[in-house]
Design a protein around this motif. Structure first.
Motif, short mmCIF file in Angstrom:
data_model
loop_
_atom_site.label_atom_id
_atom_site.label_comp_id
_atom_site.label_asym_id
_atom_site.label_seq_id
_atom_site.Cartn_x
_atom_site.Cartn_y
_atom_site.Cartn_z
N ALA A 12 -7.74 -10.05 -7.09
CA ALA A 12 -7.23 -10.56 -8.37
C ALA A 12 -5.73 -10.79 -8.31
O ALA A 12 -5.10 -11.05 -9.32
CB ALA A 12 -7.58 -9.57 -9.49
N GLY A 13 -5.12 -10.64 -7.14
CA GLY A 13 -3.71 -10.94 -6.98
C GLY A 13 -2.81 -9.72 -6.97
O GLY A 13 -1.63 -9.80 -6.68
N MET A 14 -3.38 -8.53 -7.31
CA MET A 14 -2.56 -7.32 -7.30
C MET A 14 -2.70 -6.69 -5.91
O MET A 14 -3.53 -5.82 -5.69
CB MET A 14 -3.06 -6.33 -8.35
CG MET A 14 -3.01 -6.86 -9.78
SD MET A 14 -4.29 -6.09 -10.80
CE MET A 14 -3.81 -4.35 -10.68
N LEU A 15 -1.88 -7.17 -4.96
CA LEU A 15 -2.09 -6.71 -3.59
C LEU A 15 -1.55 -5.29 -3.38
O LEU A 15 -0.36 -5.05 -3.53
CB LEU A 15 -1.43 -7.69 -2.61
CG LEU A 15 -2.31 -8.92 -2.37
CD1 LEU A 15 -1.53 -9.98 -1.60
CD2 LEU A 15 -3.58 -8.54 -1.60
N VAL A 16 -2.47 -4.39 -3.12
CA VAL A 16 -2.10 -3.00 -2.81
C VAL A 16 -2.81 -2.63 -1.52
O VAL A 16 -3.96 -2.99 -1.32
CB VAL A 16 -2.60 -2.00 -3.89
CG1 VAL A 16 -1.53 -0.97 -4.19
CG2 VAL A 16 -3.10 -2.71 -5.12
N TRP A 17 -2.10 -1.91 -0.66
CA TRP A 17 -2.76 -1.41 0.56
C TRP A 17 -3.57 -0.16 0.19
O TRP A 17 -3.01 0.76 -0.40
CB TRP A 17 -1.72 -1.09 1.63
CG TRP A 17 -2.38 -0.86 2.96
CD1 TRP A 17 -2.54 0.34 3.58
CD2 TRP A 17 -3.00 -1.83 3.79
NE1 TRP A 17 -3.21 0.18 4.75
CE2 TRP A 17 -3.52 -1.16 4.90
CE3 TRP A 17 -3.19 -3.23 3.68
CZ2 TRP A 17 -4.20 -1.81 5.92
CZ3 TRP A 17 -3.87 -3.86 4.69
CH2 TRP A 17 -4.37 -3.16 5.81
N PRO A 18 -4.87 -0.15 0.47
CA PRO A 18 -5.64 1.01 0.03
C PRO A 18 -5.12 2.30 0.66
O PRO A 18 -4.90 2.36 1.87
CB PRO A 18 -7.06 0.71 0.53
CG PRO A 18 -6.99 -0.52 1.35
CD PRO A 18 -5.66 -1.14 1.17
N SER A 19 -4.89 3.28 -0.16
CA SER A 19 -4.44 4.58 0.33
C SER A 19 -5.57 5.23 1.12
O SER A 19 -6.74 4.98 0.87
CB SER A 19 -4.07 5.47 -0.87
OG SER A 19 -4.18 6.82 -0.52
N LEU A 20 -5.21 6.09 2.09
CA LEU A 20 -6.24 6.81 2.84
C LEU A 20 -6.83 7.95 2.01
O LEU A 20 -7.89 8.46 2.29
CB LEU A 20 -5.67 7.35 4.15
CG LEU A 20 -5.46 6.26 5.23
CD1 LEU A 20 -4.78 6.83 6.45
CD2 LEU A 20 -6.79 5.60 5.60
N THR A 21 -6.09 8.35 1.00
CA THR A 21 -6.59 9.41 0.12
C THR A 21 -7.05 8.77 -1.18
O THR A 21 -6.28 8.04 -1.81
CB THR A 21 -5.46 10.42 -0.19
OG1 THR A 21 -4.80 10.74 1.01
CG2 THR A 21 -6.02 11.67 -0.84
N PRO A 22 -8.28 9.04 -1.57
CA PRO A 22 -8.74 8.41 -2.83
C PRO A 22 -8.03 9.05 -4.01
O PRO A 22 -7.53 10.17 -3.92
CB PRO A 22 -10.23 8.73 -2.84
CG PRO A 22 -10.39 9.96 -2.00
CD PRO A 22 -9.29 9.92 -0.97
N PHE A 23 -8.04 8.34 -5.10
CA PHE A 23 -7.49 8.90 -6.33
C PHE A 23 -8.37 10.06 -6.80
O PHE A 23 -9.59 9.94 -6.86
CB PHE A 23 -7.46 7.82 -7.42
CG PHE A 23 -7.17 8.36 -8.78
CD1 PHE A 23 -5.88 8.77 -9.11
CD2 PHE A 23 -8.18 8.51 -9.73
CE1 PHE A 23 -5.61 9.29 -10.35
CE2 PHE A 23 -7.91 9.02 -10.98
CZ PHE A 23 -6.62 9.42 -11.30
N ILE A 24 -7.76 11.20 -7.07
CA ILE A 24 -8.54 12.37 -7.47
C ILE A 24 -8.09 12.83 -8.85
O ILE A 24 -6.94 13.23 -9.04
CB ILE A 24 -8.33 13.52 -6.47
CG1 ILE A 24 -8.79 13.08 -5.07
CG2 ILE A 24 -9.11 14.77 -6.90
CD1 ILE A 24 -8.26 13.95 -3.97
N PRO A 25 -8.99 12.70 -9.83
CA PRO A 25 -8.63 13.17 -11.17
C PRO A 25 -8.17 14.63 -11.12
O PRO A 25 -8.62 15.40 -10.27
CB PRO A 25 -9.94 13.03 -11.95
CG PRO A 25 -10.74 12.01 -11.18
CD PRO A 25 -10.35 12.18 -9.75
N LYS A 26 -7.32 15.02 -12.04
CA LYS A 26 -6.60 16.28 -11.99
C LYS A 26 -7.51 17.51 -11.85
O LYS A 26 -7.22 18.43 -11.10
CB LYS A 26 -5.76 16.40 -13.28
CG LYS A 26 -4.54 17.29 -13.13
CD LYS A 26 -3.74 17.26 -14.42
CE LYS A 26 -2.86 18.49 -14.54
NZ LYS A 26 -2.34 18.61 -15.90
#
Lengths: 297, 297
Positions: free
Chosen positions: B21-35
């Motif tokens: 969608a145009g928001m170029l982000v390099w995927p992090s190796l660590t997934p997002f983890i809710p608190k």
């Protein structure tokens, strides 16, 4: 002719005494064998002559105590040469025990399996004091055609008629699991056993594995065949029983009966008596069931 | 915060969609983890941080299905991740099963242990479809100080007071074998068990080996200690039970109780719930007893 033990060493001592008395004879490598007697080695040779293949380069079927040159006064066949079986052998003046399973509590019968094992030492001393030779007849009995243990079990369960080729997997007329359990308890003289399944489920395709064949062989028979009942001596609890539990939960109608190791193979050591008798007619052969050591509570 | 499974792959897909969608982000190796959530790997790391030694170079304590990056919605501890336990886990919306014993019927959990094993395949499919991760916690739980399984059993049998150091061999006040059998049946919820010995014999020096430690270790404890009762999960029948039978026939007053593998270690997987709770307070942890599959007849 006396049935008292007469050993190669005794014979050589006699020869040496004769030599000392001026009658010089070179001791023969073969001991003198009375006409209607045989040595342990001769009995074993008679048995192994029936092997369909060659003797194994490595086998647990070795002498555990005693000597191959000992003259055999009588043979006891059994599952386990327990202290109790040894004492019964002594009473009946039989000096050769043919046992299917280990004498010293580990498969290769290593005496140093556990260090300072006083029980193993006492048992060995009891055997030596009473000049009892113990031979394990495990690998070779299973190698016979048919497998001697399986054949004995098929005869005693009256399943041989349904399985004349003595296969491990065979078919019986459909019967309820509960009826099969009762039949096996009656025929094999088993007071208690464990099973997995619904006693009212009909079974007819049987995989029969007396003894401890291991889960891999047991489960492979279930995977490859149309088996609806596996009957075993024993099984590591995390292998075949857990497979059966999951198979049933997934809707596969398969059941399991665990007879107990000793009960499951004992008929094969009873059958050995009949098998041996016409091969060595001069020697008394008797089966003593060693039974299992467990109480159920 | 939803406790629905959220996996690394889902996260990466979201990231890739965002990129498209145009928001170029390099995927992090660590997934997002809710608190208040943790991944499987984070839970395991919390557990292994308690190890007194280093992690093993080789161990059966591996993931059997699922992913270390999966966010944990709830933990089920059990002896066997049976199909039934898996279904209960699904119902309770827990997606991480910590099991002490194998999932696929063999110690290293090889899926090709037996070829074309449809039951193993169906079980794996059930786990994958429901995004359940299974981790085996066997070697490391036994390596903890104290051994997590033994500790759980000592707590549940109320024997910890007599054995505060959690040793395998310890002393209790003298009790009749029959009373000890009843005590163990009551405390461990065991309907049936097997034993060897005289129910009226007094026992006080116990060797306690939940699970399947093998005859060598079991017999070594009997040889080296002043043990008069060994309590085990299971044992190959030709090893410890035959040793006990002969020892008794030779006049040594030693007894044996065989609890059943699953019953014997289940308290250790129950105890794991308490042990885990303050380490990972945000995640629901529950024990499901898998029990044993046997009927006794």
């Amino acid at each position: 002719m006396s049935r008292q033990p007469y050993k190669r060493r005794d014979f050589l001592e006699d020869v040496v005494k004769a030599g000392a008395a001026g009658m010089l004879v070179w001791p023969s490598l073969t001991p003198f064998i009375p006409k209607d007697q045989m040595t342990v080695n001769q009995v074993i040779a008679k048995i192994l002559a029936e092997l369909p293949g060659k003797p194994l380069p490595e086998t647990v079927d070795t002498l555990k105590t005693g000597s191959g040159d000992q003259l055999v006064t009588g043979i006891i066949t059994t599952m386990f040469a327990t202290v109790d079986v040894i004492r019964q052998a002594i009473k009946t003046k039989a000096n050769f025990i043919i046992a299917h399973e280990p004498t010293f509590y580990n498969h290769p019968d290593k005496l140093d399996w556990v260090e300072n094992n006083g029980v193993a030492k006492e048992k060995k001393a009891l055997l030596e004091k009473n000049q009892i030779t113990v031979w394990r007849f495990h690998d070779y009995w299973h190698m016979m055609k048919p497998d001697g243990i399986l054949q004995g079990v098929l005869i005693q369960t009256e399943w041989l008629a349904y399985n004349p080729q003595s296969n491990a997997v065979f078919q019986i007329p459909p019967q309820k699991l509960g009826e099969i359990i009762q039949h096996l308890k009656d025929k094999l003289h088993i007071p208690h056993l464990r099973y997995i399944g619904d006693p009212s489920a009909l079974c007819q395709h049987i995989a029969l594995f007396p003894g401890a064949h291991g889960g891999e062989k047991q489960v492979a028979s279930l995977v490859s065949g149309q088996v609806d009942l596996i009957v075993v001596g024993e099984s590591p609890e995390w292998e075949t029983p857990e497979y059966i539990r999951d198979a049933r939960a997934l809707g596969h109608p398969v059941s399991m009966i665990i007879l107990g190791h000793s009960y499951s193979e004992e008929p094969g050591m009873g059958y050995l008596v009949d098998w041996l008798r016409n091969k060595i007619p001069a020697i008394p052969v008797k089966h003593i069931a060693s039974g299992e050591p467990f109480s159920w509570g």
